[in-house]
Each structure stands twice: as C-alpha cells, then as structure tokens.
Design a protein around this motif. Structure first.
Motif, PDB file in Angstrom:
ATOM      1  N   THR A  31      66.571   0.311 -48.563  1.00  0.00           N
ATOM      2  CA  THR A  31      67.701  -0.102 -49.608  1.00  0.00           C
ATOM      3  C   THR A  31      68.339  -1.206 -48.810  1.00  0.00           C
ATOM      4  N   PRO A  32      69.298  -2.140 -49.621  1.00  0.00           N
ATOM      5  CA  PRO A  32      69.862  -3.174 -48.827  1.00  0.00           C
ATOM      6  C   PRO A  32      70.888  -2.690 -47.817  1.00  0.00           C
ATOM      7  N   GLU A  33      71.531  -1.262 -47.944  1.00  0.00           N
ATOM      8  CA  GLU A  33      72.303  -0.939 -46.673  1.00  0.00           C
ATOM      9  C   GLU A  33      71.342  -0.461 -45.726  1.00  0.00           C
ATOM     10  N   GLY A  34      70.311  -0.068 -45.989  1.00  0.00           N
ATOM     11  CA  GLY A  34      69.427   0.510 -44.911  1.00  0.00           C
ATOM     12  C   GLY A  34      68.816  -1.046 -44.072  1.00  0.00           C
ATOM     13  N   LEU A  35      68.496  -2.019 -44.766  1.00  0.00           N
ATOM     14  CA  LEU A  35      67.963  -3.287 -43.997  1.00  0.00           C
ATOM     15  C   LEU A  35      69.167  -3.825 -43.263  1.00  0.00           C
ATOM     16  N   ALA A  36      70.486  -3.534 -43.685  1.00  0.00           N
ATOM     17  CA  ALA A  36      71.610  -4.143 -43.187  1.00  0.00           C
ATOM     18  C   ALA A  36      71.680  -3.383 -41.680  1.00  0.00           C
ATOM     19  N   ARG A  37      71.768  -2.142 -41.585  1.00  0.00           N
ATOM     20  CA  ARG A  37      71.561  -1.552 -40.706  1.00  0.00           C
ATOM     21  C   ARG A  37      70.509  -1.448 -39.313  1.00  0.00           C
ATOM     22  N   ILE A  38      69.366  -1.803 -39.901  1.00  0.00           N
ATOM     23  CA  ILE A  38      68.063  -2.052 -39.141  1.00  0.00           C
ATOM     24  C   ILE A  38      68.580  -3.403 -38.666  1.00  0.00           C
ATOM     25  N   GLU A  39      69.193  -4.482 -39.142  1.00  0.00           N
ATOM     26  CA  GLU A  39      69.308  -5.642 -38.698  1.00  0.00           C
ATOM     27  C   GLU A  39      70.441  -5.619 -37.580  1.00  0.00           C
TER      28      GLU A  39
END
Length: 154
Positions: A31-39
């Motif tokens: 999800t967009p939130e998941g990608l932000a957490r990974i980054e």
C-alpha cells in the motif's frame, strides 16, 4: 559454539555472521503507507550504518548491513497498489467479517511486510485473505474449519 559460525576479522575480534533474512517468493505488493514505511526503514538503516565508526561493534555492523540488504531488496521489488474501490474484496480493502460465534472482526488486507494482525491488518497471502479475495458482501468462506461471512467491504 562451532567455529563454522565465527569469523575472525583482522582485529582478531570474533563475531557471528548473520544469515540474510529470507525474502518471500510472492509478489511484493504494498500500500502507499507500506511503501513509505519501507523507504523510511531503508533511510534509517543507511543513516545508522553510516554513523558507525570502524572501532564500533562488528556485530552491530553485521546486523545493520543484513537488515539494510533485506529492506533495500523489498523496496526495489515493491509493487505499489493504489487505493481500493469496489464491491469485492481486493488488496487494500478493509473487510468486516461475521464469525461463527457472531463476533465481528475488521481488518485491512495489506502487503506481507506491513501486516500486523494485532493492529487489524493481515497479509494478502494469509489463508483468510486469500479465501476472501474476489468475494462480496454476504458471501461466506471457510478457513481452518471456521466459517466467515463478509459483512462489509470498504
């Protein structure tokens, strides 16, 4: 400890090599939130690793390097799935199910790295998420001998 798991660096200090974290063979949907957490995790690890001096603990360096390799690979393989809309269960949907004992349970279907059942999110590869995917309100599924009816999809 077996000598096979210990490496003697030039300074003579022994530390354990850490095996790489296993990477799932499933597509890395996020999800967009998941990608932000990974980054954010990649950035945090890079900063922490660059802040280590050569004299600091080799075990810390090994741990940070291993974690950075994992999260960098997950970032590079991430497949962003935008917001969900529709009347069937899909990745990113928030689903409320009615359990056999008439209790309601709500969760969001997310990527493997962002799943946390304790906070109401499950991985899209989890048995319940897989059974619900493609179904609509009123449909029932059976997972591990338990029946779930879809009460709401958002």
């Amino acid at each position: 400890m077996s000598r096979a798991f210990v490496r003697e660096p030039e300074g003579g200090e022994a530390f354990e090599d850490l095996p790489d974290r296993p990477i799932s063979s499933h597509p890395n949907y996020v999800t967009p939130e998941g990608l932000a957490r990974i980054e954010a995790e990649v950035a945090r690890l890079e900063a922490e690793l660059s802040g280590l001096s050569p004299q600091q603990d080799k075990a810390d360096h090994a741990r940070l390097s291993r974690d950075l390799r994992y999260w960098s690979a997950r970032k590079n393989s991430a497949e962003l799935v935008e917001a969900f809309e529709g009347d069937t269960v899909r990745f990113g949907a928030t689903v409320t199910v009615l359990r056999e004992d008439d209790t309601r349970q709500t969760f969001r279907i997310v990527g493997e790295d962002e799943a946390d059942p304790a906070t109401g999110s499950i991985s899209y590869v989890a048995p319940l998420a897989r059974a619900l995917t493609g179904k609509g309100v009123g449909d029932t599924v059976t997972v591990n001998d338990h029946e779930f009816e879809i009460a709401e999809i958002r």
